[in-house]
Design a protein around this motif. Structure first.
Motif, PDB file in Angstrom:
ATOM      1  N   ASP A  70      12.178   7.403  31.988  1.00  0.00           N
ATOM      2  CA  ASP A  70      11.595   6.072  31.791  1.00  0.00           C
ATOM      3  C   ASP A  70      10.134   6.222  31.385  1.00  0.00           C
ATOM      4  OD1 ASP A  70      10.666   3.448  31.941  1.00  0.00           O
ATOM      5  OD2 ASP A  70      11.959   2.970  33.641  1.00  0.00           O
ATOM      6  N   ALA A  71       9.767   5.574  30.302  1.00  0.00           N
ATOM      7  CA  ALA A  71       8.390   5.668  29.798  1.00  0.00           C
ATOM      8  C   ALA A  71       7.374   5.219  30.844  1.00  0.00           C
ATOM      9  CB  ALA A  71       8.239   4.830  28.523  1.00  0.00           C
ATOM     10  N   LYS A  72       7.778   4.313  31.753  1.00  0.00           N
ATOM     11  CA  LYS A  72       6.864   3.820  32.790  1.00  0.00           C
ATOM     12  C   LYS A  72       6.547   4.897  33.833  1.00  0.00           C
ATOM     13  CE  LYS A  72       9.605   0.483  33.866  1.00  0.00           C
ATOM     14  NZ  LYS A  72      10.210  -0.707  34.537  1.00  0.00           N
ATOM     15  N   ASP A  73       7.384   5.934  33.878  1.00  0.00           N
ATOM     16  CA  ASP A  73       7.172   7.003  34.863  1.00  0.00           C
ATOM     17  C   ASP A  73       6.230   8.089  34.362  1.00  0.00           C
ATOM     18  OD1 ASP A  73       8.881   5.760  36.622  1.00  0.00           O
ATOM     19  OD2 ASP A  73      10.649   6.866  35.954  1.00  0.00           O
ATOM     20  N   HIS A  95       4.435  13.284  35.392  1.00  0.00           N
ATOM     21  CA  HIS A  95       5.632  12.539  35.768  1.00  0.00           C
ATOM     22  C   HIS A  95       5.464  12.038  37.197  1.00  0.00           C
ATOM     23  CE1 HIS A  95      10.079  12.178  36.776  1.00  0.00           C
ATOM     24  NE2 HIS A  95       9.948  11.436  35.701  1.00  0.00           N
ATOM     25  N   LYS A  96       5.262  10.747  37.334  1.00  0.00           N
ATOM     26  CA  LYS A  96       4.900  10.162  38.636  1.00  0.00           C
ATOM     27  C   LYS A  96       5.964  10.338  39.730  1.00  0.00           C
ATOM     28  CE  LYS A  96       3.670   6.352  36.447  1.00  0.00           C
ATOM     29  NZ  LYS A  96       3.211   4.962  36.165  1.00  0.00           N
ATOM     30  N   PRO A  97       7.256  10.173  39.457  1.00  0.00           N
ATOM     31  CA  PRO A  97       8.247  10.299  40.545  1.00  0.00           C
ATOM     32  C   PRO A  97       8.311  11.694  41.169  1.00  0.00           C
ATOM     33  CG  PRO A  97       9.188   9.111  38.684  1.00  0.00           C
ATOM     34  CD  PRO A  97       7.880   9.660  38.218  1.00  0.00           C
ATOM     35  N   THR A  98       8.090  12.745  40.367  1.00  0.00           N
ATOM     36  CA  THR A  98       8.222  14.113  40.882  1.00  0.00           C
ATOM     37  C   THR A  98       6.883  14.818  41.064  1.00  0.00           C
ATOM     38  OG1 THR A  98       8.459  14.995  38.636  1.00  0.00           O
ATOM     39  CG2 THR A  98      10.488  14.387  39.799  1.00  0.00           C
ATOM     40  N   GLY A  99       5.826  14.277  40.460  1.00  0.00           N
ATOM     41  CA  GLY A  99       4.521  14.914  40.540  1.00  0.00           C
ATOM     42  C   GLY A  99       4.366  16.105  39.603  1.00  0.00           C
TER      43      GLY A  99
END
Length: 424
Positions: A281-284, A311-315
């Protein structure tokens, strides 16, 4: 009685041979001849067609369920072969290509199954001949049965290997990442040693190529991190066995007291994937650009060609400065991000499969210590298969034997699971 007469005849020949050897030949040759004679007698009194209990489930004969599966594969293969002569198929190049690919996937196992059926028929004929009252025919049938049964044993193992579930990633290219672990500068130097070994190994593989796509140099040589893009046939099927923690024990170049240090490097083997495998997702994603710096002309120093992806969800954070354009660096960064995310999912799946079958060859996780490289003893120890190899062999890039033993061990476990499932 016939069998007893044969044994007695052999015994007479044996004792006569012993007497001759005592008179004319040295003791060493005499001992060798005794061993050969004993083996001859032992082979004579072996009874066929009855077999000794198999030492492993791997050598059990194909059960009816497995033979039914093989017969189904053979029928499908025959149907695909007949379709190759269909005029409608010959007109459609895409359909023709698809049928030929499907047919080629089962060709080897069908050929092996047909050979298996032929050998079974020959064994039936040999057993009938074994019932003869003629001693010579009976002996000839005995030898023929032994030969056929040995061929059947080997062929059944091969067939079972062909029927084993295949790793869907085995045919993929990979991103091979090596990171320095504990040990400071020595870990970075060892990281460089690993890179050299993998490059040498890749050159020995037919059609394989590699390209350095990302790296971070160490302060005293080597690399803190390095990433290779490896392409070729079945790359992942071999290099996946290199994933894990590699530990080195040696006196570092930076050590003045001659003390042995222990350092580590982590190898991560990520199968190449596409947007079909992983959807991001581009938002991530947070992306920023910067100047690359270093060699490459004025463009990389004045224009923001480098890319930093987060990548925000995984760091996971990836920086790419290798290419001379921002677009290419972004494409490379996205490729590396997708491979990392896919590798995380792949690691979870493999861990579940290994746990389900009680694997004894390691977890396959990047945190697992897989090998120790001991410079003092010139030895490489693979902890998953409990085997040692010469250090010089590894330094020359000859890691093929290590990989082959891992593949064999994995196949053995899968074959065992397959045999146990058939018994249920």
């Amino acid at each position: 009685q016939n069998g007893t007469i044969k044994v007695r005849g052999k015994m007479k020949s044996f004792f006569l041979l012993v007497c001759i050897q005592c008179i004319f030949f040295p003791v060493q040759s005499w001992i060798v001849s005794i061993s050969g004679s004993v083996r001859s007698i032992t082979s004579t009194i072996t009874v066929y067609p009855h077999h000794h209990p198999p030492s492993s489930l791997l050598h059990m004969a194909l059960d009816p369920q497995m033979e039914g599966r093989l017969e189904g594969i053979r029928r499908s293969y025959q149907a695909l072969t007949e379709r190759l002569g269909d005029p409608d198929v010959l007109k459609d190049s895409n359909m023709l290509k698809k049928i030929m690919e499907d047919r080629s996937q089962s060709e080897a196992v069908v050929e092996a199954y047909v050979e298996h059926c032929r050998l079974k028929e020959e064994l039936v004929d040999a057993k009938e001949l074994f019932q003869s009252d003629d001693a010579d025919l009976k002996e000839m049938a005995r030898e023929e049965m032994k030969e056929i049964e040995n061929k059947l044993d080997d062929l059944e193992i091969d067939i079972k290997k062909m029927l084993l579930p295949k790793d869907k990633n085995d045919e993929r290219n990979v991103l091979l990442e090596i990171r320095a672990g504990t040990g400071g500068s020595e870990a970075s130097i060892f990281c460089g040693d690993l890179l050299d070994v993998y490059r040498k190994f890749i050159t020995t593989q037919d059609g394989w190529t590699c390209q350095l796509v990302d790296f971070s140099s160490g302060d005293d040589g080597g690399y803190d991190k390095v990433v290779l893009d490896v392409k070729g046939k079945s790359v992942y099927s071999k290099l996946k066995w290199e994933a894990g923690v590699h530990r080195v024990q040696r006196v570092p170049k930076t050590e003045s007291q001659g003390r042995v240090h222990t350092s580590t490097a982590t190898v991560c083997v990520m199968p190449e994937c596409t947007e079909i495998d992983i959807q991001i997702d581009a938002k991530d994603i947070e992306m920023s650009t910067m100047r690359s710096g270093g060699a490459g002309g004025q463009n990389v120093n004045k224009v923001e060609t480098a890319v930093d992806l987060f990548h925000k969800p995984t760091g996971i954070r990836i920086k790419c400065t290798q290419e001379r354009s921002q677009i290419k660096n972004k494409e490379l960064a996205m490729k590396m991000l997708m491979s990392k995310l896919y590798d995380i999912e792949n690691e979870k799946r493999e861990a579940e499969e290994r746990a389900a079958r009680g694997s004894q060859i390691g977890t396959g996780a990047r945190s697992e210590k897989i090998r120790t490289y001991n410079w003092k003893d010139s030895r490489v120890s693979d902890h998953r298969i409990q085997q040692n190899f010469p250090l010089s062999q590894w330094q020359g890039g000859e890691i093929g034997p290590m990989i082959d033993m891992m593949i064999a061990k994995d196949q053995e476990e899968k074959l065992k699971a397959l045999s146990e499932e058939s018994m249920v």
